[in-house]
Design an enzyme around this catalytic site. Structure first.
Site: not given
Ligand code: MV4
Length: 499
Positions: A118, A202, A237, A294
């Site tokens: 990341k 973040e 997730h 992918r």
């Molecule tokens: C975040 C976020 C809130 N703020 N980043 C979860 C999966 C990963 N790809 C990144 N994720 C998140 N990152 C910041 N700065 C909340 C999530 C997140 C989330 C993101 C997408 C789909 C579902 C989620 C469920 C919980 C938290």
């Protein structure tokens, strides 16, 4: 132009079949690989040739790159389609494939590597003006420096593992007093889970929507986007429902996000199908999170609204063809929904449910697509992902796609295992989902086992009725088991009229 006459599909289940179908339409022969648990699987029967690559556990079969490459050499397949999961984002495997003189249908090993972390993904994207959540741009080395930065950014903050993905290794920190402790936990978790303790922070976006953009890049430097997929309906997730387009984007934001996604792809000279993941906050501000290198599980909703076959596009790109369309040629038509049908019990905390598909009848009719890899009578192996099928519906608008989804869920007849079909119906009929006002907390906020109770009570009546029928059958011994099942099944379908 590179000639590809035979493709080995390094995967199983629904995605292996889905890939073979496109190859077949293009006149390309297919090779299946299978583990000992998948000897009789549909993808094995569908392929022109099939090679056993070892015992059931995936670390002895589907994850062993050398066995996949061997199988190519045995069968003369020139290219490998990795599908999703397994080796699909493994840069080391991609290098081995190239070294063996084979084509991996996907991006370069360098692109996989950069996007696989990341922090390096964000560093690459930083070359362009891509909005990102405020935080640290590098791995945290000094706890006090990091704490200072967290205060600047503002709490709550999120600690993320650079090597993590799909939500693994994330920790929310509510207040500065908790910072050090959470940081220590995050580093040790990341070290044991990924063998890499690098973490960064973040600002935590508290109620985001998860929106991702599909991109396609060819080997001539052309990159386009195929609009967005809304993936906010997920549980721990694990995505459950996806749709395209998203009901919150307007043309302006869609175009902006699309351009950012294309720029992110350009930052690694992206080739093939990829997905750029964003979160979107309440003000419709969006932030780049990561890129998946992918073909994704949820790609069918994009296919439905664009009329493209993403697997065919991937193969054409791998042959060295230039994209046959430009961004201006692409448009969204209609609306598509996807429900992932998992062999899990929503009434029992979504525990994986193994067993035999005693009944398995898929919905049919207008606007319904089922991507699956099982048949009635088959056993769901315990070794792999519990997703047994994807139910996809298409309509002229969102309402029609939802109505079709509800109808298709009702038609879908699965017995022998518990599935997430009923849970999907709950989502489709929930006011927050129907109105489009939801975020990533939908499941946690609105769903509990009681949500399915009405249906469950009906199931209890159904079970009692089944027992009665069974008894009658034993007594009279005139009705075949099939007929009994059919009549129960019929009653079940019409039960709203009886209760
Ligand atoms: C975040 C976020 C809130 N703020 N980043 C979860 C999966 C990963 N790809 C990144 N994720 C998140 N990152 C910041 N700065 C909340 C999530 C997140 C989330 C993101 C997408 C789909 C579902 C989620 C469920 C919980 C938290």
């Amino acid at each position: 132009m590179i000639e590809i006459t035979k493709i080995l599909v390094a995967n199983r289940g629904e995605i292996a079949l889905r890939i073979m179908r496109s190859a077949k339409e293009m006149g390309i022969k297919t090779v299946a690989v299978f583990s000992e648990a998948d000897r009789t699987a549909l993808h094995v029967r569908y392929a022109d040739e099939a090679i056993c690559i070892g015992p059931a556990p995936s670390n002895q079969s589907y994850l062993v790159g050398a066995k996949i490459i061997d199988a190519c050499q045995q069968t003369g397949a020139q290219a490998i389609h990795p599908g999703y999961g397994f080796l699909s984002e493994n840069a080391a495997f991609a290098r081995e494939v190239a070294a063996a003189g084979l084509i991996l249908i996907g991006p370069t090993p360098q692109a996989m590597e950069t996007m696989g972390n990341k922090l390096s993904a964000k560093a690459a994207a930083l070359q362009y003006q891509i909005p990102m959540v405020p935080g640290t741009e590098e791995a945290i080395t000094d706890i006090n420096e990091a704490k200072q930065r967290a205060i600047e950014v503002g709490f709550p903050i999120l600690i993320k593992a650079a090597a993590g993905g799909g939500g693994k290794g994330m920790r929310i920190v509510e207040k500065v007093a908790d910072f050090e402790e959470q940081m220590d936990l995050a580093v040790s978790e990341a070290t044991s889970a990924f063998g890499d303790g690098a973490v960064f922070i973040e600002r935590y976006v508290t109620s985001p929507r998860h929106i991702e953009i599909q991109v396609l890049g060819d080997t001539h430097g052309n990159i386009v986007h195929l609009f967005e997929r809304e993936c906010s309906i997920q549980r721990r997730h694990q995505k459950v429902v996806e749709e395209a387009p998203s009901s919150v984007l307007n043309e302006e934001i869609r175009a902006k996000m699309g351009k950012c996604a294309v720029d992110v792809a350009h930052s690694v000279n992206y080739v093939g199908a990829g997905t750029v993941e964003f979160i979107l906050d309440e003000n419709l501000d969006f932030f780049f999170l990561e890129m998946n290198t992918r073909l994704q599980v949820e790609h069918p909703v994009t296919e439905m609204i664009t009329g493209l076959d993403l697997v065919k596009e991937q193969i054409k790109i791998a042959r060295g063809e230039a994209l046959s369309f430009k961004q201006e040629d692409l448009k969204i038509s209609g609306h598509a929904m996807e429900l992932r049908v998992y062999a899990e019990d929503p009434l029992n905390n979504f525990l994986p449910d193994i067993g035999t598909l005693q009944t398995y009848r898929t919905p049919k009719g207008n606007g319904v697509r089922v991507d699956d890899g099982f048949e009635e009578g088959m056993e769901i192996p315990i070794y792999y992902d519990p997703m047994i099928a994807k139910l996809i519906t298409y309509g002229k608008d969102r309402t029609e796609a939802i109505d079709r989804m509800v109808r298709a869920i009702d038609e879908y007849d699965i017995t022998g295992i518990q599935t997430t079909l009923g849970f999907g119906k709950f989502v489709m009929q929930h006011q927050a989902f129907v109105s489009g006002k939801f975020d990533t907390h939908f499941v946690g906020k609105y769903f509990n086992a009681d949500s399915l109770k009405t249906d469950n009570e009906e199931e209890a009546i159904l079970a009692a009725l089944t027992a009665v029928l069974h008894l009658q059958q034993q007594k009279k011994n005139i009705q075949t088991a099939t007929e009994a099942t059919a009549s129960v099944s019929n009653w079940k379908k019409n039960r709203k009229k009886y209760i």
